[in-house]
Design a protein around this motif. Structure first.
Motif, PDB file in Angstrom:
ATOM      1  N   GLY A  95       0.819  -1.218   0.000  1.00 49.96           N
ATOM      2  CA  GLY A  95       0.000   0.000   0.000  1.00 49.96           C
ATOM      3  C   GLY A  95       0.846   1.258   0.000  1.00 49.96           C
ATOM      4  N   ARG A  96       2.097   1.105   0.428  1.00 49.81           N
ATOM      5  CA  ARG A  96       3.109   2.168   0.414  1.00 49.81           C
ATOM      6  C   ARG A  96       2.575   3.515   0.915  1.00 49.81           C
ATOM      7  N   LEU A  97       2.665   4.545   0.068  1.00 46.69           N
ATOM      8  CA  LEU A  97       2.384   5.902   0.547  1.00 46.69           C
ATOM      9  C   LEU A  97       0.906   6.174   0.810  1.00 46.69           C
ATOM     10  N   LEU A  98       0.025   5.235   0.465  1.00 43.25           N
ATOM     11  CA  LEU A  98      -1.387   5.406   0.841  1.00 43.25           C
ATOM     12  C   LEU A  98      -1.520   5.449   2.364  1.00 43.25           C
ATOM     13  N   HIS A  99      -0.583   4.783   3.051  1.00 42.51           N
ATOM     14  CA  HIS A  99      -0.613   4.783   4.514  1.00 42.51           C
ATOM     15  C   HIS A  99      -0.287   6.170   5.081  1.00 42.51           C
ATOM     16  N   VAL A 100       0.372   7.011   4.293  1.00 39.51           N
ATOM     17  CA  VAL A 100       0.659   8.375   4.756  1.00 39.51           C
ATOM     18  C   VAL A 100      -0.657   9.137   4.952  1.00 39.51           C
ATOM     19  N   ASN A 101      -1.641   8.890   4.056  1.00 38.37           N
ATOM     20  CA  ASN A 101      -2.961   9.500   4.233  1.00 38.37           C
ATOM     21  C   ASN A 101      -3.560   9.112   5.571  1.00 38.37           C
ATOM     22  N   LEU A 130       0.518  11.985  -4.446  1.00 38.89           N
ATOM     23  CA  LEU A 130       0.222  10.576  -4.731  1.00 38.89           C
ATOM     24  C   LEU A 130      -0.269  10.389  -6.166  1.00 38.89           C
ATOM     25  N   SER A 131      -1.042  11.352  -6.678  1.00 36.48           N
ATOM     26  CA  SER A 131      -1.508  11.268  -8.071  1.00 36.48           C
ATOM     27  C   SER A 131      -0.318  11.301  -9.024  1.00 36.48           C
ATOM     28  N   ARG A 133       2.603  10.250  -8.474  1.00 38.47           N
ATOM     29  CA  ARG A 133       3.400   9.020  -8.361  1.00 38.47           C
ATOM     30  C   ARG A 133       2.661   7.793  -8.902  1.00 38.47           C
ATOM     31  N   GLY A 134       1.440   8.002  -9.406  1.00 37.29           N
ATOM     32  CA  GLY A 134       0.726   6.913 -10.071  1.00 37.29           C
ATOM     33  C   GLY A 134      -0.183   6.070  -9.197  1.00 37.29           C
ATOM     34  N   TYR A 135      -0.545   6.569  -8.012  1.00 35.47           N
ATOM     35  CA  TYR A 135      -1.473   5.815  -7.158  1.00 35.47           C
ATOM     36  C   TYR A 135      -2.900   5.930  -7.696  1.00 35.47           C
ATOM     37  N   GLN A 136      -3.713   4.891  -7.456  1.00 32.06           N
ATOM     38  CA  GLN A 136      -5.089   4.885  -7.965  1.00 32.06           C
ATOM     39  C   GLN A 136      -5.921   5.946  -7.247  1.00 32.06           C
ATOM     40  N   GLN A 137      -6.671   6.726  -8.059  1.00 26.42           N
ATOM     41  CA  GLN A 137      -7.440   7.843  -7.518  1.00 26.42           C
ATOM     42  C   GLN A 137      -8.470   7.409  -6.479  1.00 26.42           C
ATOM     43  N   ASN A 138      -9.152   6.276  -6.753  1.00 28.09           N
ATOM     44  CA  ASN A 138     -10.214   5.887  -5.820  1.00 28.09           C
ATOM     45  C   ASN A 138      -9.659   5.540  -4.439  1.00 28.09           C
ATOM     46  N   MET A 139      -8.423   4.997  -4.387  1.00 29.08           N
ATOM     47  CA  MET A 139      -7.816   4.680  -3.098  1.00 29.08           C
ATOM     48  C   MET A 139      -7.261   5.937  -2.412  1.00 29.08           C
ATOM     49  N   ILE A 140      -6.744   6.870  -3.196  1.00 32.39           N
ATOM     50  CA  ILE A 140      -6.283   8.145  -2.613  1.00 32.39           C
ATOM     51  C   ILE A 140      -7.457   8.835  -1.928  1.00 32.39           C
ATOM     52  N   ILE A 141      -8.580   8.917  -2.654  1.00 27.68           N
ATOM     53  CA  ILE A 141      -9.773   9.599  -2.130  1.00 27.68           C
ATOM     54  C   ILE A 141     -10.375   8.823  -0.964  1.00 27.68           C
ATOM     55  N   GLY A 142     -10.470   7.499  -1.105  1.00 28.86           N
ATOM     56  CA  GLY A 142     -11.069   6.676  -0.060  1.00 28.86           C
ATOM     57  C   GLY A 142     -10.306   6.738   1.256  1.00 28.86           C
ATOM     58  N   THR A 143      -8.970   6.608   1.181  1.00 31.57           N
ATOM     59  CA  THR A 143      -8.170   6.651   2.413  1.00 31.57           C
ATOM     60  C   THR A 143      -8.278   8.017   3.091  1.00 31.57           C
TER      61      THR A 143
END
Length: 432
Positions: A95-101, A130-131, A133-143
């Protein structure tokens, strides 16, 4: 008769709110209507003494101070420091940087007390990063949507102060009670992100650079001011050195010092922060005064007592009552902000809760988790509006991204219901 009276007053309240009238004025008008129709008590005297009594509460002094602390930090470099300090440690975790959220929101929640401020501050920093760096938008927004709600639960929580004032519960004990449930939500969110990441094809996942240990430690030094602020606020309350109001003053002082030394504090940001805190505090204090008058008016009319008696005749088990209240709060949260939900309902709900033998302290945390859930439900989920403004996506897309985190909050609600010690253990240790 009481049921018809309640239905009438509820319809009147919904009509006033639906017409766009301020929440505080709507509450006062409904209270006036209730007293005129169902009581012979002197309305003017009751209104004056109740509004003064609700405004003249020392516990309420913590509210503007914590809001001001959040406003100062909102305008500081805090979010950048959080990202820089946390990101190096997340590179190897699924999950990498999604955990920063998630962790960033949890930490900012501990210094702001506001869900919307958490979403806006962390979102401004992490969404572009995060956008890119190529992370999925729905997970960026959800987290972000899910984690920002931690601002309502992790102390210092503005909603917990409001609940404490409205129900005469110890705000210090409520603050401490919110710590473990807040950590439980962080763990659930991070666990979900890890499981989601492990199920994705590797080519769909963003790559991150792996830094040497010494560089990670070096970058983490930027977290020191944040940790000091959190320690100063929560530590002083938990150790019994300071009341929540005193701790709020400590938080403001530390925030001003931190902002000054990072170059974020200037005359413009100071005045903007002060004015933002003043407006928000006045709005909440006005709503609390209106709610206090409605509570007293309902007491004179006898409606809460009659409703509580009626509920007791249904012989609902505590679990059945909690289930019914959860549905009620989620529906109400679709149309009102969290603070309004708490102050609107406590006068009617608390007699039922106490009659069912439910601990008011535990119920406060239960209620805040349900209110958190309502922050990410359309059409009036405040976090959804903040994220819509940050991303430009429509509200339904954002709601869909937030749905897994709504369900995780439901899981947390079940866990604290089955294991109430998660809420009560720390306050019991604290005593008082």
């Amino acid at each position: 008769m009481e049921l018809l009276s309640t239905v009438f007053l509820l319809i009147l309240l919904l009509a006033l709110l639906g017409g766009g009238l301020w929440v505080a004025l709507s509450l006062m008008l409904v209270g006036m209507a209730g007293m005129m129709m169902f009581s012979s008590a002197p309305m003017g005297d009751v209104l004056a003494t109740t509004v003064w009594g609700a405004s003249n509460s020392w516990a309420l002094a913590a509210l503007p101070l914590f809001i001001w602390m959040g406003e100062i930090l909102f305008r500081s470099r805090l979010s950048e420091d959080l990202f820089s300090g946390l990101a190096p440690w997340m590179g190897r975790i699924p999950g990498r940087l999604l955990h920063v959220n998630i962790l960033g929101s949890g930490i900012f929640a501990a210094v702001s007390g506001s869900s919307a401020a958490t979403a806006a501050t962390i979102g401004k920093m992490t969404i572009p990063e995060l956008s890119g760096r190529g992370y999925q938008q729905n997970m960026i927004i959800g987290t972000l949507a899910g984690s920002a709600t931690l601002g309502l639960l992790i102390p210092p929580s503005i909603v917990l102060i409001v609940y404490g004032v409205a129900t005469e519960q110890s705000i210090a004990r409520l603050f401490i009670a919110g710590v473990l449930p807040g950590l439980l939500l962080v763990i659930l969110f991070m666990g979900y992100v890890m499981i989601w990441s492990l199920r994705q094809p590797k080519e769909n996942l963003a790559k991150e650079e792996v830094l040497p240990f010494k560089e990670k430690v070096n970058r983490s030094r930027r977290l020191i001011p944040v940790v000091l602020i959190i320690s100063g606020v929560i530590g002083s309350v938990y150790s019994g050195i300071a009341s929540p109001t005193d701790a709020a003053a400590v938080g403001v002082l530390l925030s001003l010092v931190f902002s000054y030394f990072t170059g974020s504090l200037n005359r413009k940001s100071f005045i903007e922060g002060l004015m933002g805190a003043t407006k928000t505090s006045c709005m909440i204090a006005f709503i609390l005064a209106g709610a206090a008058f409605l509570t007293v008016a309902m007491g004179f009319s006898g409606i809460p007592k009659s409703l509580a008696s009626w509920i007791s005749t249904l012989e609902l088990s505590p679990y059945a009552l909690l289930f019914a209240l959860t549905l009620f709060f989620i529906v109400l949260g679709c149309f009102l902000d969290g603070i309004s939900v708490v102050v609107l309902t406590t006068s009617v709900i608390m007699p039922m809760v106490e009659q069912a033998g439910i601990d008011p302290l535990w119920f406060g945390i239960f209620l805040v988790i349900v209110v958190e859930m309502s922050q990410i439900t359309p059409p009036v989920g405040f976090n959804l509006f903040v994220l819509q403004n940050l991303t430009g996506r429509n509200i339904l897309q954002i709601s869909k991204s937030a749905l897994p985190f709504f369900l995780l909050m439901l899981v947390a609600l079940l866990i604290v219901t089955v294991f109430p010690e998660i809420v009560t253990a720390l306050p019991d240790q604290m005593g008082g």
